[in-house]
Design a protein around this motif. Sequence first.
Motif, PDB file in Angstrom:
ATOM      1  N   LYS A 255      33.546  52.530  11.279  1.00  0.00           N
ATOM      2  CA  LYS A 255      33.199  52.029  12.610  1.00  0.00           C
ATOM      3  C   LYS A 255      32.149  52.922  13.266  1.00  0.00           C
ATOM      4  O   LYS A 255      31.332  52.463  14.043  1.00  0.00           O
TER       5      LYS A 255
ATOM      6  N   SER B 127      30.983  39.655  19.724  1.00  0.00           N
ATOM      7  CA  SER B 127      31.197  39.808  18.284  1.00  0.00           C
ATOM      8  C   SER B 127      30.023  40.524  17.632  1.00  0.00           C
ATOM      9  O   SER B 127      30.212  41.357  16.747  1.00  0.00           O
TER      10      SER B 127
ATOM     11  N   GLN C  37      30.072  44.212  18.654  1.00  0.00           N
ATOM     12  CA  GLN C  37      31.159  44.921  17.981  1.00  0.00           C
ATOM     13  C   GLN C  37      30.977  44.935  16.468  1.00  0.00           C
ATOM     14  O   GLN C  37      31.798  45.456  15.744  1.00  0.00           O
TER      15      GLN C  37
ATOM     16  N   LYS D 100      31.007  42.446  14.146  1.00  0.00           N
ATOM     17  CA  LYS D 100      32.019  41.669  13.431  1.00  0.00           C
ATOM     18  C   LYS D 100      31.355  40.677  12.487  1.00  0.00           C
ATOM     19  O   LYS D 100      30.191  40.309  12.646  1.00  0.00           O
TER      20      LYS D 100
ATOM     21  N   HIS E  56      35.433  43.515  10.366  1.00  0.00           N
ATOM     22  CA  HIS E  56      34.348  44.485  10.588  1.00  0.00           C
ATOM     23  C   HIS E  56      33.316  44.383   9.475  1.00  0.00           C
ATOM     24  O   HIS E  56      33.655  44.256   8.308  1.00  0.00           O
TER      25      HIS E  56
END
Length: 136
Positions: free
Chosen positions: A29, A11, A14, A16, A24
Amino acid sequence: MEDKKPALLPSMLQMKCPNCRRGHMFVNKSIFPLGKLLDMPERCPVCGQKMELEVGFYYGTGYVSYALSVGLFFFNLIWYWGIIGLSYKDYSIFYYLITSVTIVVLLQPWLMRFSRVLYLYMFVKYGKGTAFRSEE
């Protein structure tokens, strides 16, 4: 049936939300365009967690980014020393410095983002944020 808690490390990598580990943290991104690399939504689109806990919250990320950069220099020192070796006589120490500075400069946009992620994860625990609601 209860959803399984997302793992912490994936997480974080990425990028998050620390509260739900699903939304997000950044609007884009990608780190491009560089001018918008640190743009964050006001709240997590999944759980509603505030992304900036207070005014000026992210000033502390400079210290986190600095620590990550020093860690990269140290990591580069270990592999460079093990593979090539370091000496003033053959100028390999200068090649190490040039290599390390280049790597840190190229990774700086990612380091800036990741330092925000780490910093927010230090202050917001999973499922304990300001507006956590489970997805049913």
